[in-house]
Design an enzyme around this catalytic site. Sequence first.
Site, PDB file in Angstrom:
ATOM      1  N   GLY B 164       0.736  -1.194  -0.100  1.00  0.00           N
ATOM      2  CA  GLY B 164      -0.014  -0.084   0.043  1.00  0.00           C
ATOM      3  C   GLY B 164       0.863   1.366   0.021  1.00  0.00           C
ATOM      4  O   GLY B 164       0.256   2.403  -0.166  1.00  0.00           O
ATOM      5  N   GLU B 199      -1.926   3.050 -13.692  1.00  0.00           N
ATOM      6  CA  GLU B 199      -2.990   1.847 -14.073  1.00  0.00           C
ATOM      7  C   GLU B 199      -4.446   2.324 -13.838  1.00  0.00           C
ATOM      8  O   GLU B 199      -4.452   3.385 -13.185  1.00  0.00           O
ATOM      9  CB  GLU B 199      -2.795   0.847 -13.001  1.00  0.00           C
ATOM     10  CG  GLU B 199      -1.867  -0.320 -13.009  1.00  0.00           C
ATOM     11  CD  GLU B 199      -1.876  -1.462 -12.121  1.00  0.00           C
ATOM     12  OE1 GLU B 199      -1.161  -2.080 -12.331  1.00  0.00           O
ATOM     13  OE2 GLU B 199      -2.687  -1.489 -11.313  1.00  0.00           O
ATOM     14  N   LYS B 200      -5.413   1.921 -14.950  1.00  0.00           N
ATOM     15  CA  LYS B 200      -6.631   2.226 -14.657  1.00  0.00           C
ATOM     16  C   LYS B 200      -7.022   1.971 -13.163  1.00  0.00           C
ATOM     17  O   LYS B 200      -6.898   0.781 -12.836  1.00  0.00           O
ATOM     18  CB  LYS B 200      -7.329   1.710 -15.746  1.00  0.00           C
ATOM     19  CG  LYS B 200      -8.718   1.785 -15.701  1.00  0.00           C
ATOM     20  CD  LYS B 200      -9.100   2.861 -16.579  1.00  0.00           C
ATOM     21  CE  LYS B 200     -10.821   3.040 -16.279  1.00  0.00           C
ATOM     22  NZ  LYS B 200     -11.264   4.487 -16.681  1.00  0.00           N
ATOM     23  N   HIS B 207     -10.707  -7.370  -4.001  1.00  0.00           N
ATOM     24  CA  HIS B 207      -9.567  -7.742  -3.925  1.00  0.00           C
ATOM     25  C   HIS B 207      -9.383  -9.270  -3.538  1.00  0.00           C
ATOM     26  O   HIS B 207      -9.733  -9.513  -2.463  1.00  0.00           O
ATOM     27  CB  HIS B 207      -8.562  -6.957  -2.954  1.00  0.00           C
ATOM     28  CG  HIS B 207      -7.321  -7.428  -2.869  1.00  0.00           C
ATOM     29  ND1 HIS B 207      -6.203  -6.339  -2.877  1.00  0.00           N
ATOM     30  CD2 HIS B 207      -6.561  -8.507  -2.723  1.00  0.00           C
ATOM     31  CE1 HIS B 207      -4.898  -7.121  -2.695  1.00  0.00           C
ATOM     32  NE2 HIS B 207      -5.134  -8.462  -2.679  1.00  0.00           N
ATOM     33  N   LYS B 236      -5.056  -4.735   4.325  1.00  0.00           N
ATOM     34  CA  LYS B 236      -6.185  -5.450   4.756  1.00  0.00           C
ATOM     35  C   LYS B 236      -6.580  -5.616   6.281  1.00  0.00           C
ATOM     36  O   LYS B 236      -5.468  -5.552   7.145  1.00  0.00           O
ATOM     37  CB  LYS B 236      -5.786  -6.948   4.302  1.00  0.00           C
ATOM     38  CG  LYS B 236      -5.323  -7.136   2.885  1.00  0.00           C
ATOM     39  CD  LYS B 236      -4.616  -8.327   2.336  1.00  0.00           C
ATOM     40  CE  LYS B 236      -4.316  -8.398   0.930  1.00  0.00           C
ATOM     41  NZ  LYS B 236      -3.300  -9.240   0.591  1.00  0.00           N
ATOM     42  N   GLU B 287      -0.553  -8.343  -8.510  1.00  0.00           N
ATOM     43  CA  GLU B 287       0.896  -8.545  -8.266  1.00  0.00           C
ATOM     44  C   GLU B 287       0.923 -10.013  -7.623  1.00  0.00           C
ATOM     45  O   GLU B 287      -0.021 -10.669  -7.316  1.00  0.00           O
ATOM     46  CB  GLU B 287       1.453  -7.472  -7.183  1.00  0.00           C
ATOM     47  CG  GLU B 287       0.721  -7.457  -5.934  1.00  0.00           C
ATOM     48  CD  GLU B 287       1.264  -6.617  -5.006  1.00  0.00           C
ATOM     49  OE1 GLU B 287       2.307  -5.833  -5.308  1.00  0.00           O
ATOM     50  OE2 GLU B 287       0.787  -6.402  -3.872  1.00  0.00           O
ATOM     51  N   ASN B 289       2.899 -12.329  -4.911  1.00  0.00           N
ATOM     52  CA  ASN B 289       3.526 -12.022  -3.671  1.00  0.00           C
ATOM     53  C   ASN B 289       4.491 -13.262  -3.343  1.00  0.00           C
ATOM     54  O   ASN B 289       3.688 -14.232  -3.233  1.00  0.00           O
ATOM     55  CB  ASN B 289       2.852 -11.903  -2.457  1.00  0.00           C
ATOM     56  CG  ASN B 289       2.330 -10.484  -2.524  1.00  0.00           C
ATOM     57  OD1 ASN B 289       2.784  -9.390  -2.746  1.00  0.00           O
ATOM     58  ND2 ASN B 289       1.080 -10.265  -2.057  1.00  0.00           N
ATOM     59  N   ARG B 291       5.897 -14.905  -1.192  1.00  0.00           N
ATOM     60  CA  ARG B 291       6.291 -15.481   0.217  1.00  0.00           C
ATOM     61  C   ARG B 291       5.003 -15.912   0.682  1.00  0.00           C
ATOM     62  O   ARG B 291       3.814 -15.945   0.077  1.00  0.00           O
ATOM     63  CB  ARG B 291       6.523 -14.247   1.006  1.00  0.00           C
ATOM     64  CG  ARG B 291       5.703 -13.236   0.935  1.00  0.00           C
ATOM     65  CD  ARG B 291       5.740 -11.756   1.902  1.00  0.00           C
ATOM     66  NE  ARG B 291       5.067 -10.640   1.243  1.00  0.00           N
ATOM     67  CZ  ARG B 291       3.730 -10.449   1.497  1.00  0.00           C
ATOM     68  NH1 ARG B 291       2.920 -11.257   2.194  1.00  0.00           N
ATOM     69  NH2 ARG B 291       3.084  -9.413   1.013  1.00  0.00           N
ATOM     70  N   ARG B 338      -7.656  -9.031  11.571  1.00  0.00           N
ATOM     71  CA  ARG B 338      -6.450  -8.664  12.157  1.00  0.00           C
ATOM     72  C   ARG B 338      -6.589  -7.516  13.296  1.00  0.00           C
ATOM     73  O   ARG B 338      -7.318  -6.447  12.971  1.00  0.00           O
ATOM     74  CB  ARG B 338      -5.502  -7.755  10.898  1.00  0.00           C
ATOM     75  CG  ARG B 338      -5.328  -8.696   9.888  1.00  0.00           C
ATOM     76  CD  ARG B 338      -4.394  -8.089   8.716  1.00  0.00           C
ATOM     77  NE  ARG B 338      -4.098  -8.861   7.550  1.00  0.00           N
ATOM     78  CZ  ARG B 338      -3.350  -8.633   6.757  1.00  0.00           C
ATOM     79  NH1 ARG B 338      -2.362  -7.661   6.836  1.00  0.00           N
ATOM     80  NH2 ARG B 338      -3.188  -9.296   5.673  1.00  0.00           N
TER      81      ARG B 338
END
Lengths: 71, 453
Positions: B164, B199-200, B207, B236, B287, B289, B291, B338
């Site tokens: 982010g 990016e548009k 997400h 998130k 994208e 990730n 990991r 979280r």
Amino acid sequence: MTEVKAAMAGTVFTVNVSVGDQVETGQVIVVLESMKMEIPVETESAGKVTSINVQAGDFVNEEDVLATVEE
Amino acid sequence: MDKILIANRGEIALRIVKTCKKLGISTVAIYSEADREASFVKEADESFLIGPPPVQQSYLQADELIRLALQSGAQAIHPGYGFLSENAGFARKVREAGLIFIGPDEDTIERMGDKIESRKTMSAAGVPVVPGTDDGVASLDEALDKADEIGYPVMLKASSGGGGIGMVLCQDEQALSQQFQTVKNRAKAYFGDDVVFLEKYIENARHIEVQIFGDNQGNIVHLFERNCSVQRRNQKVIEESPSPSLSADAREKLFSSALEAAKAVHYKNAGTVEFIVGEDDNFYFLEMNTRLQVEHPITEEVTGLDLVEWQIEVAKGNPLPIADQNAIRTAGHAIEYRIYAEDPNTFMPSPGSLQKLDWGNTDQVRIDAGYREGDQVTPFYDPMIAKVIIHAEDREQAIEHSNLFFAQVGLEGLKTNLPLLSEFIESKEFKQGNYHTKVLSEWLKQHKGELAK
């Protein structure tokens, strides 16, 4: 004289002004990084920056004076 | 492999220790002065103080971590998430030191860490990408021209960015003009690279990400999807699996694209392919990730698999524990919350002392926490206190169990987002399931008014 204080503990990310600069009320003087977030620290009054007490990378505690502004 | 150094802290270090204990593997923890008394240090078989609290002087000391791994006789390093987990230079150094890096190859990390490069790779592999610039934009004039072609609103993003940081939504020319240099400067300061691209912006998008796994034998599988659309400041807050708002057809297409994306880079070990999904169920690669993700527990809960165990098996050179896609199933519904040390209305961090920490009856709740009662939550690391994972037969029951959890939890000494979470999951927006990434900020504006600004 207005003291620009850290609202919370963190690491100084950027110092956005220099001694002698004229600043406006609400202008971001320093950006701190705390808990992976950028925390902008603004001056509560307009005037001339008379001192800057920190530089990028410094760790500061809550209420530490980061800079002073002379009205 | 009988000893692993864990190059991380908090709940993820504890999580890795847990699986290692199950597998009979010894663990080596490294810790900063701020974490001297932390649970993960006590639970590991060995531990080493690595430096003062700031991460640059402790958890990011790559050479020192490798030296300690060698000194302690560990054969491998698990990077967890964050810190050095997606640092290709670190992965390379680990391998060159004769150690195993528990993650993908450094070339994959490098390629996927560059957002422009990863867009190009995925586009070539036939995976849909968000309309945008093929390369970095060097000047404001070029950015304004390209944004006109793409059509506003656009996202201005740092090519090396992540989490982010280094991305800004620009509704019009004026916003792009104001933000262009700021984002470049921030990208340079945070990531050492000021390349930015456009990016548009896909309106009302969800997400949704797909967990993938590959091994050294060429097997690649997906472990289904996670919906991570409840976010604040692009971070998130709540994730769930399966997504409550994806058609069966779109879900299958998403899995196929995720597998194509993984195959395109001969992916090994755990990874996640992130997509944004429009209202029409059309989706675009965002994208990859490279990991284990923070939200991996919801995948573990619905599949019944231990993803850290899979990571270790693959790192040892073994094939995936289950290489047949059809043999991997899901059951029920899992939601992860979280718990952050932050003001629930302004999202400002709130470090402090956890004077009281009582999770209540946790029989049906998985708590992945790095902190205990009495611990300090310091300003040096991210504000996450714990992950709370609730798995039930279906989504309705998972929400019901969540309500029971929030009614029992007792946490005092600092501000947390617990009141926000417990109130938000009762909202019609969350309950109906068809929410997008702005749901939390819009809900806050509607229900909390001024506080949400």
